[in-house]
Write a protein that holds these residues in place. Structure first.
Motif, PDB file in Angstrom:
ATOM      1  N   ILE A   1      13.719   5.977  -8.514  1.00 43.69           N
ATOM      2  CA  ILE A   1      14.468   7.107  -8.311  1.00 43.69           C
ATOM      3  C   ILE A   1      15.234   6.053  -7.288  1.00 43.69           C
ATOM      4  CG2 ILE A   1      15.123   8.827  -6.592  1.00 43.69           C
ATOM      5  CD1 ILE A   1      12.220   9.523  -6.993  1.00 43.69           C
ATOM      6  N   THR A   2      17.039   6.358  -7.712  1.00 48.86           N
ATOM      7  CA  THR A   2      18.159   5.979  -6.753  1.00 48.86           C
ATOM      8  C   THR A   2      17.756   5.132  -5.503  1.00 48.86           C
ATOM      9  OG1 THR A   2      19.208   6.376  -8.290  1.00 48.86           O
ATOM     10  CG2 THR A   2      20.667   5.630  -7.001  1.00 48.86           C
ATOM     11  N   GLY A   3      17.765   4.382  -4.818  1.00 45.38           N
ATOM     12  CA  GLY A   3      17.531   3.387  -4.282  1.00 45.38           C
ATOM     13  C   GLY A   3      15.898   3.789  -3.304  1.00 45.38           C
ATOM     14  N   LEU A   4      15.652   4.145  -4.473  1.00 45.22           N
ATOM     15  CA  LEU A   4      14.632   4.167  -3.167  1.00 45.22           C
ATOM     16  C   LEU A   4      13.379   3.108  -3.875  1.00 45.22           C
ATOM     17  CD1 LEU A   4      13.033   8.093  -3.259  1.00 45.22           C
ATOM     18  CD2 LEU A   4      14.747   6.349  -1.519  1.00 45.22           C
ATOM     19  N   GLY A   5      13.350   2.329  -4.793  1.00 49.83           N
ATOM     20  CA  GLY A   5      12.682   1.727  -5.409  1.00 49.83           C
ATOM     21  C   GLY A   5      11.332   1.536  -6.835  1.00 49.83           C
ATOM     22  N   THR A   6      10.951   1.539  -6.765  1.00 45.58           N
ATOM     23  CA  THR A   6       9.947   1.953  -8.474  1.00 45.58           C
ATOM     24  C   THR A   6       8.407   1.044  -7.833  1.00 45.58           C
ATOM     25  OG1 THR A   6      12.122   0.593  -9.384  1.00 45.58           O
ATOM     26  CG2 THR A   6       9.095   0.692 -10.978  1.00 45.58           C
ATOM     27  N   GLN A   7       7.273   2.198  -8.862  1.00 47.38           N
ATOM     28  CA  GLN A   7       6.686   1.837  -8.853  1.00 47.38           C
ATOM     29  C   GLN A   7       5.429   2.146 -10.275  1.00 47.38           C
ATOM     30  OE1 GLN A   7       4.510   6.915  -8.845  1.00 47.38           O
ATOM     31  NE2 GLN A   7       5.293   6.418  -6.477  1.00 47.38           N
TER      32      GLN A   7
ATOM     33  N   LEU B   1       0.769  -1.168   0.336  1.00 52.16           N
ATOM     34  CA  LEU B   1      -0.031  -0.217   0.095  1.00 52.16           C
ATOM     35  C   LEU B   1       0.949   1.314   0.065  1.00 52.16           C
ATOM     36  CD1 LEU B   1      -2.651  -1.268   2.689  1.00 52.16           C
ATOM     37  CD2 LEU B   1      -2.636  -1.559   0.383  1.00 52.16           C
ATOM     38  N   ALA B   2       0.619   2.442  -0.615  1.00 48.04           N
ATOM     39  CA  ALA B   2       1.199   4.002  -0.073  1.00 48.04           C
ATOM     40  C   ALA B   2       1.613   3.376   1.457  1.00 48.04           C
ATOM     41  CB  ALA B   2       0.320   4.927  -0.155  1.00 48.04           C
ATOM     42  N   PRO B   3       3.100   4.015   1.067  1.00 43.02           N
ATOM     43  CA  PRO B   3       3.981   3.619   2.812  1.00 43.02           C
ATOM     44  C   PRO B   3       2.946   4.519   4.061  1.00 43.02           C
ATOM     45  CG  PRO B   3       5.143   5.179   1.345  1.00 43.02           C
ATOM     46  CD  PRO B   3       4.024   4.352   0.478  1.00 43.02           C
ATOM     47  N   PHE B   4       2.446   5.098   3.927  1.00 44.72           N
ATOM     48  CA  PHE B   4       1.866   5.970   5.352  1.00 44.72           C
ATOM     49  C   PHE B   4       1.118   7.293   4.682  1.00 44.72           C
ATOM     50  CE2 PHE B   4       5.086   8.935   3.635  1.00 44.72           C
ATOM     51  CZ  PHE B   4       4.595  10.366   4.524  1.00 44.72           C
ATOM     52  N   THR B   5       0.173   7.749   5.013  1.00 45.06           N
ATOM     53  CA  THR B   5      -0.998   8.638   4.771  1.00 45.06           C
ATOM     54  C   THR B   5      -0.693   9.816   5.476  1.00 45.06           C
ATOM     55  OG1 THR B   5      -3.123   7.601   4.636  1.00 45.06           O
ATOM     56  CG2 THR B   5      -3.541   9.671   4.879  1.00 45.06           C
TER      57      THR B   5
ATOM     58  N   TYR C   1      12.967   8.561   2.770  1.00 41.11           N
ATOM     59  CA  TYR C   1      12.291  10.187   1.387  1.00 41.11           C
ATOM     60  C   TYR C   1      11.089   9.073   0.584  1.00 41.11           C
ATOM     61  CZ  TYR C   1      16.377  13.340   1.976  1.00 41.11           C
ATOM     62  OH  TYR C   1      16.827  14.873   2.763  1.00 41.11           O
ATOM     63  N   THR C   2      10.622   9.290   0.468  1.00 43.14           N
ATOM     64  CA  THR C   2      10.226   8.512  -0.985  1.00 43.14           C
ATOM     65  C   THR C   2       9.785   9.074  -2.089  1.00 43.14           C
ATOM     66  OG1 THR C   2       7.870   6.758  -0.920  1.00 43.14           O
ATOM     67  CG2 THR C   2       8.206   8.929  -0.632  1.00 43.14           C
ATOM     68  N   ILE C   3       9.121   8.262  -3.306  1.00 45.19           N
ATOM     69  CA  ILE C   3       8.780   8.274  -5.085  1.00 45.19           C
ATOM     70  C   ILE C   3       7.346   9.480  -4.607  1.00 45.19           C
ATOM     71  CG2 ILE C   3       8.448   7.730  -6.486  1.00 45.19           C
ATOM     72  CD1 ILE C   3      10.640   5.698  -6.610  1.00 45.19           C
ATOM     73  N   CYS C   4       6.972  10.101  -5.336  1.00 44.44           N
ATOM     74  CA  CYS C   4       5.426  10.859  -6.016  1.00 44.44           C
ATOM     75  C   CYS C   4       5.657  10.743  -7.429  1.00 44.44           C
ATOM     76  CB  CYS C   4       5.138  11.659  -4.335  1.00 44.44           C
ATOM     77  SG  CYS C   4       3.380  11.848  -5.019  1.00 44.44           S
TER      78      CYS C   4
ATOM     79  N   GLY D   1       5.211   6.394  -3.187  1.00 46.20           N
ATOM     80  CA  GLY D   1       6.400   4.784  -2.425  1.00 46.20           C
ATOM     81  C   GLY D   1       7.092   3.584  -4.214  1.00 46.20           C
ATOM     82  N   PRO D   2       6.872   2.824  -3.718  1.00 52.24           N
ATOM     83  CA  PRO D   2       6.565   2.144  -2.369  1.00 52.24           C
ATOM     84  C   PRO D   2       7.065   2.116  -0.759  1.00 52.24           C
ATOM     85  CG  PRO D   2       8.171   0.242  -4.032  1.00 52.24           C
ATOM     86  CD  PRO D   2       8.099   2.189  -4.320  1.00 52.24           C
ATOM     87  N   PHE D   3       7.997   2.107  -0.781  1.00 48.76           N
ATOM     88  CA  PHE D   3       8.382   2.697   0.319  1.00 48.76           C
ATOM     89  C   PHE D   3       8.981   4.047   0.878  1.00 48.76           C
ATOM     90  CE2 PHE D   3       9.921  -2.046  -1.653  1.00 48.76           C
ATOM     91  CZ  PHE D   3       8.942  -2.559  -0.893  1.00 48.76           C
ATOM     92  N   LEU D   4       9.079   4.338   2.531  1.00 47.26           N
ATOM     93  CA  LEU D   4      10.126   5.249   3.079  1.00 47.26           C
ATOM     94  C   LEU D   4      11.203   4.301   3.837  1.00 47.26           C
ATOM     95  CD1 LEU D   4       8.881   7.892   5.678  1.00 47.26           C
ATOM     96  CD2 LEU D   4      10.806   6.872   5.574  1.00 47.26           C
ATOM     97  N   VAL D   5      12.626   5.215   2.410  1.00 47.50           N
ATOM     98  CA  VAL D   5      13.693   4.808   3.154  1.00 47.50           C
ATOM     99  C   VAL D   5      14.690   5.788   3.785  1.00 47.50           C
ATOM    100  CG1 VAL D   5      16.573   4.716   1.991  1.00 47.50           C
ATOM    101  CG2 VAL D   5      13.643   3.759   0.789  1.00 47.50           C
ATOM    102  N   PRO D   6      14.661   5.285   4.645  1.00 47.61           N
ATOM    103  CA  PRO D   6      15.610   6.885   5.960  1.00 47.61           C
ATOM    104  C   PRO D   6      16.021   7.411   5.904  1.00 47.61           C
ATOM    105  CG  PRO D   6      14.876   4.500   7.076  1.00 47.61           C
ATOM    106  CD  PRO D   6      14.873   4.504   4.903  1.00 47.61           C
TER     107      PRO D   6
END
Length: 317
Positions: free
Chosen positions: A303-309, A73-77, A183-186, A220-225
Protein backbone atom coordinates in the motif's frame (compact mmCIF):
# COMPACT_ATOMS: atom_id res chain seq x y z
CA UNK A 1 -6.45 21.71 25.13
CA UNK A 2 -5.97 18.05 24.13
CA UNK A 3 -2.63 17.01 22.70
CA UNK A 4 -2.62 16.71 18.93
CA UNK A 5 -1.81 13.53 17.06
CA UNK A 6 0.57 15.36 14.74
CA UNK A 7 4.32 15.33 14.27
CA UNK A 8 6.92 16.63 11.86
CA UNK A 9 9.34 13.70 11.58
CA UNK A 10 8.88 10.91 9.02
CA UNK A 11 9.44 7.45 10.46
CA UNK A 12 7.78 4.08 10.89
CA UNK A 13 7.43 1.78 13.87
CA UNK A 14 7.67 -1.96 14.19
CA UNK A 15 8.55 -4.98 16.26
CA UNK A 16 11.68 -6.99 15.56
CA UNK A 17 13.19 -10.21 16.85
CA UNK A 18 16.45 -9.56 18.71
CA UNK A 19 18.09 -12.53 20.43
CA UNK A 20 14.77 -14.33 20.11
CA UNK A 21 12.78 -11.61 21.87
CA UNK A 22 10.35 -9.05 20.41
CA UNK A 23 11.79 -5.54 20.50
CA UNK A 24 10.00 -2.28 19.58
CA UNK A 25 11.89 -0.25 17.02
CA UNK A 26 11.81 3.04 15.16
CA UNK A 27 12.53 2.74 11.44
CA UNK A 28 14.15 5.53 9.43
CA UNK A 29 15.30 4.52 5.94
CA UNK A 30 17.25 1.29 6.42
CA UNK A 31 18.05 1.63 10.13
CA UNK A 32 16.16 0.57 13.24
CA UNK A 33 16.59 2.29 16.61
CA UNK A 34 15.96 0.23 19.75
CA UNK A 35 13.05 1.72 21.74
CA UNK A 36 13.30 -0.50 24.82
CA UNK A 37 14.83 2.34 26.83
CA UNK A 38 11.48 4.13 26.53
CA UNK A 39 8.83 1.42 26.03
CA UNK A 40 8.99 -2.33 26.61
CA UNK A 41 6.75 -3.03 23.63
CA UNK A 42 4.82 -1.45 20.80
CA UNK A 43 1.64 -2.09 22.76
CA UNK A 44 2.98 0.05 25.61
CA UNK A 45 4.03 2.76 23.18
CA UNK A 46 0.55 2.88 21.63
CA UNK A 47 -1.06 3.06 25.07
CA UNK A 48 0.57 6.47 25.53
CA UNK A 49 0.57 7.63 21.92
CA UNK A 50 0.17 11.36 22.51
CA UNK A 51 3.12 11.43 24.92
CA UNK A 52 5.16 9.11 22.69
CA UNK A 53 5.09 11.25 19.55
CA UNK A 54 7.45 14.06 20.65
CA UNK A 55 9.87 11.47 22.08
CA UNK A 56 9.82 9.56 18.80
CA UNK A 57 10.50 12.78 16.91
CA UNK A 58 13.62 13.28 18.98
CA UNK A 59 14.78 9.73 18.35
CA UNK A 60 14.22 9.78 14.59
CA UNK A 61 17.90 10.50 13.91
CA UNK A 62 19.25 7.88 16.30
CA UNK A 63 21.71 5.26 15.13
CA UNK A 64 20.47 1.72 15.09
CA UNK A 65 20.66 -1.75 13.63
CA UNK A 66 20.62 -2.33 9.88
CA UNK A 67 17.05 -3.26 8.99
CA UNK A 68 18.31 -6.06 6.76
CA UNK A 69 19.86 -7.80 9.78
CA UNK A 70 16.58 -8.08 11.69
CA UNK A 71 13.60 -10.42 11.55
CA UNK A 72 10.48 -8.29 11.15
CA UNK A 73 7.50 -9.40 13.23
CA UNK A 74 3.92 -8.13 13.16
CA UNK A 75 4.26 -4.47 14.23
CA UNK A 76 2.09 -5.01 17.33
CA UNK A 77 -0.54 -7.31 18.76
CA UNK A 78 -3.90 -5.56 18.49
CA UNK A 79 -6.42 -5.43 21.29
CA UNK A 80 -9.73 -5.46 19.44
CA UNK A 81 -9.88 -6.30 15.74
CA UNK A 82 -12.84 -4.73 13.97
CA UNK A 83 -13.28 -5.73 10.37
CA UNK A 84 -15.26 -4.12 7.58
CA UNK A 85 -17.08 -6.11 4.94
CA UNK A 86 -18.40 -5.08 1.54
CA UNK A 87 -16.70 -1.69 1.64
CA UNK A 88 -15.26 -1.38 -1.88
CA UNK A 89 -17.87 -0.76 -4.54
CA UNK A 90 -16.26 -2.79 -7.34
CA UNK A 91 -15.42 -5.65 -4.97
CA UNK A 92 -19.03 -5.96 -3.81
CA UNK A 93 -20.31 -5.98 -7.37
CA UNK A 94 -17.79 -8.68 -8.37
CA UNK A 95 -18.68 -10.90 -5.40
CA UNK A 96 -22.40 -10.53 -5.97
CA UNK A 97 -21.99 -11.55 -9.60
CA UNK A 98 -19.67 -14.45 -8.70
CA UNK A 99 -22.43 -15.98 -6.55
CA UNK A 100 -24.91 -16.08 -9.48
CA UNK A 101 -25.19 -17.97 -12.75
CA UNK A 102 -25.98 -16.22 -16.01
CA UNK A 103 -27.10 -17.58 -19.37
CA UNK A 104 -25.88 -14.60 -21.37
CA UNK A 105 -23.67 -11.50 -20.92
CA UNK A 106 -26.65 -9.15 -20.88
CA UNK A 107 -27.92 -10.77 -17.69
CA UNK A 108 -24.54 -10.31 -16.04
CA UNK A 109 -24.36 -6.65 -17.13
CA UNK A 110 -27.85 -6.05 -15.71
CA UNK A 111 -26.87 -7.71 -12.43
CA UNK A 112 -23.78 -5.52 -12.17
CA UNK A 113 -25.85 -2.40 -12.73
CA UNK A 114 -28.40 -3.52 -10.15
CA UNK A 115 -25.82 -4.24 -7.45
CA UNK A 116 -23.92 -1.07 -8.28
CA UNK A 117 -27.05 1.01 -7.77
CA UNK A 118 -27.66 -0.74 -4.45
CA UNK A 119 -24.12 0.12 -3.33
CA UNK A 120 -24.56 3.76 -4.31
CA UNK A 121 -27.71 3.94 -2.18
CA UNK A 122 -25.92 2.20 0.67
CA UNK A 123 -23.03 4.69 0.56
CA UNK A 124 -25.46 7.60 0.60
CA UNK A 125 -27.95 6.33 3.16
CA UNK A 126 -26.57 3.25 4.94
CA UNK A 127 -23.98 2.36 7.55
CA UNK A 128 -20.77 0.28 7.39
CA UNK A 129 -20.92 -3.49 7.79
CA UNK A 130 -18.63 -4.23 10.74
CA UNK A 131 -17.78 -7.44 12.57
CA UNK A 132 -15.15 -8.68 15.01
CA UNK A 133 -12.00 -10.73 14.40
CA UNK A 134 -9.52 -12.40 16.72
CA UNK A 135 -6.06 -11.02 17.59
CA UNK A 136 -4.89 -14.66 17.55
CA UNK A 137 -5.25 -14.69 13.77
CA UNK A 138 -2.49 -12.09 13.36
CA UNK A 139 0.69 -13.23 11.66
CA UNK A 140 3.93 -11.54 10.70
CA UNK A 141 4.41 -9.76 7.37
CA UNK A 142 6.91 -12.34 6.15
CA UNK A 143 5.58 -15.45 7.87
CA UNK A 144 4.54 -18.56 5.97
CA UNK A 145 0.76 -19.02 5.88
CA UNK A 146 -0.42 -22.55 6.59
CA UNK A 147 -3.53 -23.29 4.52
CA UNK A 148 -5.91 -25.37 6.66
CA UNK A 149 -6.73 -28.73 5.12
CA UNK A 150 -10.47 -28.43 5.77
CA UNK A 151 -10.91 -26.36 2.61
CA UNK A 152 -9.28 -25.60 -0.74
CA UNK A 153 -10.97 -22.20 -1.12
CA UNK A 154 -8.74 -19.86 0.89
CA UNK A 155 -8.68 -16.38 -0.59
CA UNK A 156 -6.69 -13.13 -0.30
CA UNK A 157 -8.06 -9.72 0.72
CA UNK A 158 -5.45 -6.98 1.06
CA UNK A 159 -6.59 -4.07 3.22
CA UNK A 160 -5.58 -0.74 4.66
CA UNK A 161 -5.75 -0.99 8.45
CA UNK A 162 -6.15 1.98 10.81
CA UNK A 163 -4.57 1.77 14.27
CA UNK A 164 -6.29 3.56 17.14
CA UNK A 165 -4.01 5.90 19.14
CA UNK A 166 -6.46 7.65 21.43
CA UNK A 167 -9.58 6.23 23.17
CA UNK A 168 -12.71 6.80 21.11
CA UNK A 169 -16.32 6.31 22.11
CA UNK A 170 -19.21 7.69 20.09
CA UNK A 171 -17.05 10.12 18.17
CA UNK A 172 -18.34 11.86 15.07
CA UNK A 173 -16.96 11.30 11.62
CA UNK A 174 -15.35 14.75 11.86
CA UNK A 175 -13.56 13.76 15.08
CA UNK A 176 -12.64 10.21 14.09
CA UNK A 177 -9.26 10.67 12.41
CA UNK A 178 -7.96 12.52 15.50
CA UNK A 179 -8.12 9.12 17.21
CA UNK A 180 -6.04 7.28 14.59
CA UNK A 181 -2.35 6.81 15.41
CA UNK A 182 -1.40 5.50 12.01
CA UNK A 183 -1.84 2.89 9.33
CA UNK A 184 -0.50 -0.51 8.37
CA UNK A 185 -1.17 -3.31 5.89
CA UNK A 186 -3.32 -6.37 6.58
CA UNK A 187 -4.23 -9.32 4.38
CA UNK A 188 -7.62 -10.50 5.62
CA UNK A 189 -7.44 -14.10 4.36
CA UNK A 190 -10.86 -15.74 4.02
CA UNK A 191 -12.06 -19.33 3.56
CA UNK A 192 -14.83 -18.72 1.05
CA UNK A 193 -16.85 -21.91 1.45
CA UNK A 194 -17.18 -21.25 5.19
CA UNK A 195 -18.53 -17.71 4.88
CA UNK A 196 -22.18 -18.79 4.63
CA UNK A 197 -23.74 -21.38 6.93
CA UNK A 198 -25.24 -24.19 4.90
CA UNK A 199 -26.83 -25.90 7.91
CA UNK A 200 -28.58 -22.75 9.18
CA UNK A 201 -28.92 -20.36 6.25
CA UNK A 202 -31.10 -17.98 8.24
CA UNK A 203 -28.06 -17.15 10.41
CA UNK A 204 -26.17 -15.85 7.38
CA UNK A 205 -22.40 -15.28 7.52
CA UNK A 206 -19.97 -17.11 9.79
CA UNK A 207 -16.91 -14.87 10.02
CA UNK A 208 -15.46 -16.81 12.97
CA UNK A 209 -14.87 -19.95 10.92
CA UNK A 210 -13.98 -18.24 7.67
CA UNK A 211 -11.45 -15.64 8.86
CA UNK A 212 -9.78 -16.60 12.14
CA UNK A 213 -7.40 -19.47 11.47
CA UNK A 214 -3.83 -18.92 12.74
CA UNK A 215 -1.96 -16.50 10.50
CA UNK A 216 -5.05 -15.43 8.55
CA UNK A 217 -4.26 -11.76 9.31
CA UNK A 218 -0.70 -11.09 8.08
CA UNK A 219 0.04 -7.65 9.51
CA UNK A 220 2.67 -5.06 8.67
CA UNK A 221 5.54 -4.73 8.04
CA UNK A 222 5.32 -1.41 9.87
CA UNK A 223 2.98 1.07 11.50
CA UNK A 224 3.32 4.42 9.71
CA UNK A 225 2.09 7.40 11.77
CA UNK A 226 -0.90 9.18 10.31
CA UNK A 227 1.05 12.38 9.68
CA UNK A 228 3.47 10.50 7.43
CA UNK A 229 1.00 8.20 5.68
CA UNK A 230 -0.69 10.87 3.59
CA UNK A 231 -4.37 10.93 2.72
CA UNK A 232 -5.79 7.51 3.65
CA UNK A 233 -8.41 7.95 0.95
CA UNK A 234 -5.83 8.30 -1.81
CA UNK A 235 -3.60 5.23 -1.41
CA UNK A 236 -3.07 2.40 -3.90
CA UNK A 237 -3.73 -1.13 -2.62
CA UNK A 238 -1.88 -3.75 -4.70
CA UNK A 239 -1.59 -7.50 -4.23
CA UNK A 240 0.21 -9.99 -6.46
CA UNK A 241 0.17 -13.79 -6.38
CA UNK A 242 3.30 -15.34 -7.88
CA UNK A 243 4.04 -11.99 -9.50
CA UNK A 244 0.61 -11.65 -11.16
CA UNK A 245 -1.37 -8.58 -10.14
CA UNK A 246 -4.66 -9.62 -8.57
CA UNK A 247 -5.73 -6.48 -6.70
CA UNK A 248 -4.81 -2.96 -7.74
CA UNK A 249 -7.24 -0.30 -6.59
CA UNK A 250 -7.30 3.09 -4.91
CA UNK A 251 -8.84 3.53 -1.48
CA UNK A 252 -11.03 6.09 -3.25
CA UNK A 253 -13.26 3.13 -4.19
CA UNK A 254 -14.35 2.70 -0.54
CA UNK A 255 -18.05 3.12 0.10
CA UNK A 256 -17.37 4.37 3.63
CA UNK A 257 -14.10 6.18 4.28
CA UNK A 258 -11.74 5.57 7.19
CA UNK A 259 -13.32 8.32 9.28
CA UNK A 260 -16.80 6.86 8.77
CA UNK A 261 -15.60 3.38 9.75
CA UNK A 262 -13.88 4.55 12.95
CA UNK A 263 -16.89 6.64 13.92
CA UNK A 264 -19.32 3.77 13.25
CA UNK A 265 -17.23 1.32 15.27
CA UNK A 266 -17.05 3.79 18.16
CA UNK A 267 -20.83 4.09 18.34
CA UNK A 268 -20.97 0.54 19.72
CA UNK A 269 -17.53 -0.28 21.12
CA UNK A 270 -15.13 1.68 23.26
CA UNK A 271 -12.06 1.86 21.03
CA UNK A 272 -8.72 1.76 22.81
CA UNK A 273 -5.15 2.47 21.74
CA UNK A 274 -3.82 -0.50 19.82
CA UNK A 275 -7.19 -1.53 18.40
CA UNK A 276 -7.17 -2.36 14.70
CA UNK A 277 -9.83 -1.18 12.25
CA UNK A 278 -9.74 -3.03 8.93
CA UNK A 279 -11.24 -1.01 6.10
CA UNK A 280 -12.29 -3.65 3.59
CA UNK A 281 -10.65 -5.09 0.49
CA UNK A 282 -10.84 -3.97 -3.14
CA UNK A 283 -11.84 -5.98 -6.17
CA UNK A 284 -9.64 -8.75 -7.49
CA UNK A 285 -9.85 -11.54 -4.95
CA UNK A 286 -9.93 -15.19 -5.93
CA UNK A 287 -13.66 -15.70 -5.43
CA UNK A 288 -14.47 -13.63 -8.51
CA UNK A 289 -12.33 -15.84 -10.77
CA UNK A 290 -12.43 -19.15 -8.90
CA UNK A 291 -8.66 -19.10 -8.35
CA UNK A 292 -7.81 -19.78 -4.70
CA UNK A 293 -4.56 -20.04 -2.74
CA UNK A 294 -2.42 -23.13 -3.23
CA UNK A 295 0.71 -24.62 -1.70
CA UNK A 296 3.74 -22.58 -2.76
CA UNK A 297 1.84 -19.44 -3.74
CA UNK A 298 3.63 -16.21 -2.89
CA UNK A 299 1.47 -13.21 -1.98
CA UNK A 300 3.05 -9.77 -2.01
CA UNK A 301 0.94 -6.91 -0.74
CA UNK A 302 1.80 -3.24 -0.79
CA UNK A 303 0.00 0.00 0.00
CA UNK A 304 1.39 3.39 -0.95
CA UNK A 305 3.95 4.52 1.63
CA UNK A 306 3.35 1.59 4.02
CA UNK A 307 5.85 -0.96 2.69
CA UNK A 308 5.39 -4.47 1.36
CA UNK A 309 4.58 -7.78 3.01
CA UNK A 310 5.50 -11.14 1.47
CA UNK A 311 3.74 -14.32 2.55
CA UNK A 312 4.38 -17.83 1.23
CA UNK A 313 1.50 -20.30 1.41
CA UNK A 314 2.13 -23.80 2.70
CA UNK A 315 -0.24 -26.75 2.64
CA UNK A 316 -1.14 -28.12 6.05
CA UNK A 317 0.92 -31.23 6.74
Amino acid sequence: MEASLTSSARFALGTFSVDGKPVPGLVVDDRVADLRGHWPSMEALLAGWDEALPVLDGLAGSAGWPLSDLEVLAPFTPGQVIQSGANYRTHVVDLAVAHREFSDPAEEAAARAEVGAMMDRRAAEGTPYLFVGLPGAVGGPYDDLVLPGYSDRHDWELELAAVIGRPAFRVTREQALDHVAGYTICNDVTTRDLVFRQDMKEIGTDWFRSKNAPGFLPLGPFLVPAHAAGDPMDLQVTLTVNGEVMQDESTKDMLFDVAALVSAASQIARLRPGDLILTGSPAGNGMASGRFLRDGDVMEGTITGLGTQRVVCRAES
